[in-house]
Design a protein around this motif. Structure first.
Motif, PDB file in Angstrom:
ATOM      1  N   GLN A  31      -7.677  -3.767   3.329  1.00  0.00           N
ATOM      2  CA  GLN A  31      -7.212  -2.393   3.094  1.00  0.00           C
ATOM      3  C   GLN A  31      -6.677  -2.198   1.682  1.00  0.00           C
ATOM      4  O   GLN A  31      -6.380  -3.158   0.983  1.00  0.00           O
ATOM      5  N   CYS A  32      -6.503  -0.961   1.335  1.00  0.00           N
ATOM      6  CA  CYS A  32      -5.790  -0.600   0.092  1.00  0.00           C
ATOM      7  C   CYS A  32      -6.418  -1.198  -1.173  1.00  0.00           C
ATOM      8  O   CYS A  32      -5.719  -1.691  -2.046  1.00  0.00           O
ATOM      9  N   SER A  56      -5.892   1.406  -3.980  1.00  0.00           N
ATOM     10  CA  SER A  56      -4.851   2.365  -3.590  1.00  0.00           C
ATOM     11  C   SER A  56      -3.549   1.587  -3.451  1.00  0.00           C
ATOM     12  O   SER A  56      -3.564   0.386  -3.189  1.00  0.00           O
ATOM     13  N   ARG A  57      -2.438   2.275  -3.583  1.00  0.00           N
ATOM     14  CA  ARG A  57      -1.122   1.656  -3.462  1.00  0.00           C
ATOM     15  C   ARG A  57      -1.057   0.398  -4.304  1.00  0.00           C
ATOM     16  O   ARG A  57      -0.541  -0.632  -3.891  1.00  0.00           O
ATOM     17  N   CYS A  80      -1.410   6.447  -1.659  1.00  0.00           N
ATOM     18  CA  CYS A  80      -2.145   5.996  -0.481  1.00  0.00           C
ATOM     19  C   CYS A  80      -3.347   6.910  -0.296  1.00  0.00           C
ATOM     20  O   CYS A  80      -3.224   8.124  -0.386  1.00  0.00           O
ATOM     21  N   SER A  81      -4.516   6.321  -0.074  1.00  0.00           N
ATOM     22  CA  SER A  81      -5.732   7.137   0.060  1.00  0.00           C
ATOM     23  C   SER A  81      -5.866   7.768   1.447  1.00  0.00           C
ATOM     24  O   SER A  81      -6.778   8.542   1.705  1.00  0.00           O
ATOM     25  N   LYS A  82      -5.010   7.385   2.320  1.00  0.00           N
ATOM     26  CA  LYS A  82      -4.814   8.096   3.578  1.00  0.00           C
ATOM     27  C   LYS A  82      -5.899   7.910   4.633  1.00  0.00           C
ATOM     28  O   LYS A  82      -5.608   7.859   5.813  1.00  0.00           O
ATOM     29  N   ILE A  83      -7.182   7.838   4.239  1.00  0.00           N
ATOM     30  CA  ILE A  83      -8.212   7.786   5.270  1.00  0.00           C
ATOM     31  C   ILE A  83      -8.777   6.381   5.485  1.00  0.00           C
ATOM     32  O   ILE A  83      -9.505   6.153   6.443  1.00  0.00           O
ATOM     33  N   CYS A  84      -8.428   5.432   4.609  1.00  0.00           N
ATOM     34  CA  CYS A  84      -9.105   4.137   4.728  1.00  0.00           C
ATOM     35  C   CYS A  84      -8.585   3.294   5.883  1.00  0.00           C
ATOM     36  O   CYS A  84      -9.335   2.507   6.448  1.00  0.00           O
ATOM     37  N   CYS A  85      -7.308   3.455   6.271  1.00  0.00           N
ATOM     38  CA  CYS A  85      -6.827   2.695   7.428  1.00  0.00           C
ATOM     39  C   CYS A  85      -7.648   3.047   8.658  1.00  0.00           C
ATOM     40  O   CYS A  85      -8.201   2.188   9.331  1.00  0.00           O
ATOM     41  N   ASP A  89       0.371  -2.008   5.518  1.00  0.00           N
ATOM     42  CA  ASP A  89       0.827  -1.477   6.791  1.00  0.00           C
ATOM     43  C   ASP A  89      -0.211  -0.475   7.251  1.00  0.00           C
ATOM     44  O   ASP A  89      -0.919   0.099   6.434  1.00  0.00           O
ATOM     45  N   ARG A 130      -1.584   2.911   8.690  1.00  0.00           N
ATOM     46  CA  ARG A 130      -1.064   4.269   8.683  1.00  0.00           C
ATOM     47  C   ARG A 130      -1.906   5.130   9.620  1.00  0.00           C
ATOM     48  O   ARG A 130      -2.900   5.692   9.228  1.00  0.00           O
TER      49      ARG A 130
END
Ligand SMILES: Cc1cc2nc3c(=O)[nH]c(=O)nc-3n(C[C@H](O)[C@H](O)[C@H](O)COP(=O)(O)OP(=O)(O)OC[C@H]3O[C@@H](n4cnc5c(N)ncnc54)[C@H](O)[C@@H]3O)c2cc1C
Ligand code: SF4
Lengths: 591, 343
Positions: free
Chosen positions: B157-158, B161-162, B171-176, B201, B203
């Motif tokens: 992840q991430c 991002s972050r 945070c790119s918000k949609i990748c989790c 973490d 999200r």
């Protein structure tokens, strides 16, 4: 009592005696602070012929200021005219008195010659000497005027932070500025009375009314003597201490002394040899790109000399060596900075227990490849090197492929010297046991460490040296690409280890190498040097962008570098291709 | 009736075009790619409902068959200028169009994973991005570099991002949730493959995301590891070896995998960056900036210039569509007021 005495000589006499006593006390104290090794080296070399080259260097640097001339003509002229001019005034004055007098020759006579010797024909050719002395004085005065101008303008560079110690600097500086104009005036008064001046002093003297000169002659000489005396007393406590110390330092270095891990007597000599010329400020990326002040070597050394070093200043340095390359006195600024970072007392040794489990690998007939921690973050470089080894059928032991320890230099940089030496001990053991005859590394940080901080019985090469050797011997065949390439000299490979040629030769063989504005010693730091733990990532970015700007000015197809750190730094910020030389070579190998 | 130019025919641009057209506004819709919905074409199924992406693409494209909409594909808008009360929209070939209002829906592009070289993208064939995996799922061709079915897949992840180092702190918000979605799909296609997700973490902020996450563990046996992968390397048999730290257990960890999937973050697309810059509405990280994130989230400092969708900040499709609809309402108000004035 000599015939050539007048009460106004006393301030000068007092100053000279104070100067000699204070300097001797300081120099002896610093000598005592040498560690045992330094003392042994000194005693071994002190009677060798090295003093000849030390004398030569003294003349070139302490008198002519060759290095400052190279950087900046005006600044060079300023330093040389005052230093060399003053020196000549003393020497020629001594010759003059030698020729004029027989037995009664007190040592101050040369300084006040014209006051005591009124006869313009005291000896054959005395006229010539009067003109010569005036000419020298004129040159010194031109230097003093320059110094005055520079001081007015460099106020804007923030070079003068007021503090109680710098009071001595002020006293010394103002008295220095007064000495030569006062000498001119005093000699002119005397010339007005006795017609014994050269072209300058007599020229001025002829303009002065006889009775005025009669009244002011002694006060003028008294002031001159006071200016000299004040300067001599203030000098050992001010930055002008560099005048003598620089010379001693030149000799100490020629006799084989250098900085070591801790602050020593040698460090004290270095601190006092700094003339605070300020050349290190302008080129420091922290000043140039971030406008940070007060952290540069000049300030750092000053604070240290006056015993108030600040830890955050010690830490706020990229260790890019830009200032060291410029320093006209050649001070070992990086080592001194590291001495103050010493964090030996922090006990983190438990962290290193695991290293004893590491195993060596029988590498007789092989080379060791040590990629370096940073190269593990740029696997493209490792991939290229392994391909090249295979290509030339070079068997290798990839020492830090898997379970491994660091070369220790990043710890060293931060002052964890004991921890770093633990790592060095283990690595040395592994390397020796392996039986390999050469170590090749892709990381200039490791390279510098293996080369200078280890004492390895085998050859150590950076991969650019190795590849250059392969191409030169014809073992590795490459073709020339039509790419336009610029080369970025990494600090740790260039300025630190002097590897400038091999990378360029390789690039010339496989591509068209463009020149850039900041090459070799003048190369700009990529900003991501491990040396600095204080500045923020955005600030690192600013420094990087400045370096990047100078690299992409000519629109190259590829920015080539030889350091994983620099590669990562640039890659984050540009669309231009950024590659390590090893990668470019891999792409241009003839199968 | 007045004309509106919409820049970018992604979900946001199309939805707004169709609503405005239904209100009798004449819409000029510009798309730089040859196809509309360029970011949607290789998607397989969509979170949160696992509906086929093709369905949505078809439905959205159908909305474009409207008299009032003129679609210009292969037309990249390079400059937008205020021209009195009107706007002038200029394309790469130098053609210009005069309109009353402009809606920027130029969207996002994904982080270039090559910028994080330590993760081996572009160096080792076994390292792919979430975009590549989306395609593999869509065409049911999940293979490792040797063309074999992977026995293990690791998601990270991430990526971009972050991450202060790559310059994207957000945070790119949609990748989790995309990772959870893709993990489930991999398991549906290849039930015997081990799937690990390495996260900082998770999200799970959206409707039914948490349920998807639970299901991925209970029903599909996806394993989650908290920790960031620091580097990837190739093994002699062309697998990928990763080094990471399990930050829950506090131990360093090594693992070999057939595929390493980098969940690349969303950045402002190149069009968004340049247009936001020339129009003086550049916000953080190159995204376009609205006047006020609560009450005027489609308006900008420029009268008659509006923004919608992922050119503002990372967002998923349903949020994008809702945003496009809200922009349409505001644009209608603006045009009506203009017409009132003209009278
Ligand atoms: C791997 C991945 C998986 C995803 N899966 C899902 C999912 O399952 N469910 C979900 O809801 N969301 C998903 N998303 C998010 C979804 O892709 C976005 O929410 C959506 O595409 C945003 O739409 P948009 O119209 O704002 O921007 P975009 O889709 O980016 O559209 C913008 C359009 O503008 C065009 N353009 C750009 N500049 C110019 C210019 N100068 N001139 C003309 N045209 C221009 C572009 O070519 C593009 O077609 C996923 C995203 C990723 C990265
Ligand atoms: S959505 Fe998840 S993976 Fe994406 S940036 Fe945010 S926390 Fe990271």
């Amino acid at each position: 009592m000599s015939n050539y005495f007048s009460p106004f000589v006393l301030p000068f006499l007092f100053g000279v005696i104070a100067l000699i006593v204070i300097c001797l006390i300081k120099y002896i104290r610093w000598y005592k602070q040498f560690d045992r090794l330094q003392k042994t080296i000194l005693l071994k070399n002190i009677f060798s012929l090295r003093f000849l080259s030390a004398i030569w260097e003294t003349v070139m640097e302490a008198l002519f200021h060759r290095k400052i001339f190279k950087r900046n003509f005006l600044l060079g002229y300023m330093h040389a005219s005052i230093a060399l001019g003053w020196f000549l005034l003393i020497v020629v004055g001594a010759i003059e008195s030698e020729l004029a007098l027989e037995t009664d020759k007190p040592f101050w006579i040369g300084i006040f010659y014209r006051y005591f010797i009124h006869d313009p024909q005291a000896f054959p050719n005395a006229h010539f000497f009067a003109h010569l002395m005036d000419f020298i004085l004129l040159i010194v005065l031109s230097g003093v005027i320059l110094a005055y101008v520079k001081s007015v303008f460099s106020r804007f560079f923030g070079m003068k932070k007021t503090s109680k110690h710098v009071v001595f600097d002020r006293f010394a500086k103002f008295s220095l500025w007064l000495i030569f104009p006062l000498r001119l005036i005093s000699e002119s008064f005397t010339a007005a009375l006795y017609n014994n001046g050269g072209f300058l002093t007599q020229g001025l003297g002829d303009l002065i009314n006889y009775s005025v000169a009669d009244i002011l002659e002694i006060p003028a000489w008294t002031l001159y003597s006071f200016a000299l005396g004040t300067f001599f007393v203030a000098m050992p406590f001010s930055r002008y201490m560099h005048i003598f110390t620089e010379v001693i330092l030149i000799f100490l270095r020629k006799w084989g002394l250098s900085e070591n891990e801790n602050v020593s007597g040698f460090t004290m000599y270095e601190l006092s040899a700094c003339s605070r010329c300020g050349i290190c400020i302008d080129n420091c990326p922290l000043y140039k790109d971030l406008k940070l002040q007060g952290v540069q070597s000049i300030y750092f050394l000053r604070d240290l000399r006056y015993k108030r070093p600040k830890e955050e200043i010690a830490d706020n340095c990229l260790m890019c060596m830009r200032c060291m390359a410029e320093c006209p006195v050649g001070l070992d600024l990086m080592t001194i900075r590291r001495q103050l970072r010493n964090k030996k007392e922090l006990d983190t040794n438990d962290n290193y227990k695991y290293i004893d489990n590491l195993q060596s690998f029988n590498s007789i007939g092989r080379v060791i490849y040590f990629a370096g921690c940073m190269s593990h973050l740029t696997p493209g470089i490792i991939d290229a090197m392994l391909t090249i080894f295979d290509k030339v059928d070079q068997k290798y032991w990839f020492m830090d492929k898997d379970k491994t320890i660091c070369c220790g230099r990043p710890l060293m940089q931060q002052g964890f010297t004991i921890q770093a030496s633990e790592l060095r001990r283990k690595n040395t053991q592994l390397i020796k046991q392996s039986g390999a005859n050469m170590l090749i590394t892709s990381c200039p940080i490791c390279y510098q460490s293996f080369k200078k901080e280890y004492n390895l019985p085998i050859q150590v090469m950076h991969h650019t040296e190795y590849i250059h050797m392969l191409i030169k011997s014809g073992k590795l065949k490459v073709r020339k690409d039509d790419l336009k390439v610029v080369y970025h000299d990494p600090c740790e490979l260039g300025r630190a280890c002097g590897i400038y040629q091999q990378p360029r030769q390789i690039l010339k063989t496989i591509s068209t190498l463009l020149k850039t504005k900041n090459e070799k010693e003048n190369s700009l730091c990529c900003g991501y040097n491990l040396g600095n733990t204080v500045i923020e990532p955005e600030q690192q970015g600013e420094i990087r962008n400045a370096a990047l700007g100078s690299l992409i000015a000519k629109n190259p197809d590829v920015i080539a570098t030889a350091c994983p750190m620099c590669k990562k730094a640039f890659k984050r910020a540009t669309n231009c291709n950024v590659k390590d030389i090893a990668e470019l070579v891999k792409e241009n190998m003839i199968l | 009736m007045k004309k509106v130019a919409i820049i970018g025919a992604g979900p946001a641009g199309i939805e707004a075009a169709s609503i405005l057209a239904n209100q009798q506004v004449e819409v000029l819709l510009f798309e730089k790619s040859l196809n509309t919905l360029s970011n949607m074409l290789d998607k397989a199924y969509l979170f949160p409902d696992f509906s086929p992406a093709n369905d949505l693409v078809d439905k959205l494209n159908k909305k474009l068959l409207h008299q009032q909409i003129t679609l210009f594909t292969g037309t990249e808008i390079t400059d937008v200028k205020k021209d009195g009360k009107e706007w002038k929209v200029i394309d790469a070939k130098g053609m210009s169009y005069i309109v009353s209002a402009v809606l920027l829906t130029s969207g996002y592009s994904v982080f270039d994973a090559k910028r994080k070289e330590e993760l081996g993208y572009g160096i080792y064939n076994g390292v792919i991005t979430s975009i590549d995996l989306e395609k593999m799922i869509k065409y049911n061709q999940i293979e490792n570099s040797m063309g074999d079915k992977p026995k293990r897949i690791v998601f990270l992840q991430c990526v971009g991002s972050r991450d202060e180092k790559s310059g994207n702190n957000y945070c790119s918000k949609i990748c989790c949730v995309t990772a959870v979605k893709q993990a489930i799909e991999v398991k549906k296609l290849l039930p015997d493959t081990d799937v690990y997700i390495f996260y900082m973490d998770l999200r799970m902020w959206g409707q039914s995301f948490e349920e998807m996450y639970r299901e991925s563990q209970e029903k599909y046996d996806v394993s989650y590891v908290r920790g960031r992968i620091s580097e990837a390397a190739s093994t002699f048999d062309k697998k990928i070896q990763i080094k990471a730290e399990d930050t829950l257990l506090g131990v360093p960890l090594k693992m070999t995998t057939d595929l390493l999937v980098l969940m690349v973050g969303m950045e402002a697309s190149c069009g968004t960056k340049t247009l936001a810059e020339t129009l003086h509405i550049k916000g953080e990280y190159g995204f376009a900036k609205s006047l006020n994130c609560h009450l005027q989230d489609n308006e900008t400092t420029q009268q008659g210039l509006f923004i919608a969708g992922s050119c503002k900040r990372p967002m998923g499709i349903n949020e994008t569509l809702a945003d496009a609809r809200s922009a349409s309402v505001i644009i209608m108000d603006y045009i009506n007021a203009m017409q009132e004035n003209d009278k």
